[in-house]
Scaffold this motif. Structure first.
Motif, PDB file in Angstrom:
ATOM      1  N   TYR A   1      -3.735   2.459   6.208  1.00 45.58           N
ATOM      2  CA  TYR A   1      -3.302   3.837   5.960  1.00 45.58           C
ATOM      3  C   TYR A   1      -3.400   4.704   7.217  1.00 45.58           C
ATOM      4  O   TYR A   1      -2.882   5.809   7.240  1.00 45.58           O
ATOM      5  CB  TYR A   1      -4.151   4.476   4.870  1.00 45.58           C
TER       6      TYR A   1
ATOM      7  N   ASP B   1      -9.598   1.697   4.706  1.00 42.64           N
ATOM      8  CA  ASP B   1      -8.246   2.282   4.742  1.00 42.64           C
ATOM      9  C   ASP B   1      -7.497   1.921   6.014  1.00 42.64           C
ATOM     10  O   ASP B   1      -6.705   2.719   6.534  1.00 42.64           O
ATOM     11  CB  ASP B   1      -8.314   3.803   4.599  1.00 42.64           C
TER      12      ASP B   1
ATOM     13  N   ALA C   1       1.210   5.708  -0.290  1.00 41.23           N
ATOM     14  CA  ALA C   1       0.635   7.044  -0.409  1.00 41.23           C
ATOM     15  C   ALA C   1       0.816   7.504  -1.849  1.00 41.23           C
ATOM     16  O   ALA C   1       1.798   7.155  -2.510  1.00 41.23           O
ATOM     17  CB  ALA C   1       1.347   7.999   0.547  1.00 41.23           C
TER      18      ALA C   1
ATOM     19  N   TYR D   1       0.869  -1.166   0.000  1.00 42.24           N
ATOM     20  CA  TYR D   1       0.000   0.000   0.000  1.00 42.24           C
ATOM     21  C   TYR D   1       0.914   1.227   0.000  1.00 42.24           C
ATOM     22  O   TYR D   1       1.907   1.259   0.725  1.00 42.24           O
ATOM     23  CB  TYR D   1      -0.885   0.021   1.257  1.00 42.24           C
TER      24      TYR D   1
END
Length: 129
Positions: A111, A108, A61, A59
């Motif tokens: 995150y 998410d 950004a 994952y």
């Protein structure tokens, strides 16, 4: 609890590369993912990348996609962050973190910094222009 120690930070010119390492010890079998976050002076801690334990799904950004690569070596209990094409705005303290399995579906999940319950002390990355 998981103990995490980061290394590999330093000073690099824009366009250069660095590889961060995060060595994990302790109850490493209890985590579901390892992540990297960063915090620049005067700014909030932000998500950089994570890798899920069960299938190595990465994952990222949006700001680092295509430039950074997260990977892991299970035999060494180590997670890496390969950072290429570094920019001055990548300057920050980089933290490694470990998170437990989600208690339920949470959007998410990987995150969110609040998902992580163990943190390293960080390593400084400085990119000069």
């Amino acid at each position: 609890q998981v103990q995490l120690v980061e290394s590999g930070g330093g000073l690099v010119q824009a366009g250069g590369s660095l590889r961060l390492s995060c060595a994990a010890s302790g109850r490493t079998f209890s985590n579901s993912a390892m992540g990297w976050f960063r915090q620049a002076p005067g700014k909030e801690r932000e998500f950089v990348a994570a890798i899920r334990r069960i299938d190595d799904s990465p994952y990222y950004a949006d700001s680092v996609k295509g430039r950074f690569t997260i990977s892991r070596d299970n035999a060494k209990n180590t997670v890496y962050l390969q950072m290429n094409s570094l920019k001055p705005e990548d300057t920050a303290v980089y933290y490694c973190a470990s998170c437990p399995p989600p208690p339920r579906y949470i959007i998410d999940y990987y995150y969110r910094h609040e998902s992580y319950d163990s943190w390293g002390r960080g390593t400084q990355v400085t990119v000069s222009s």
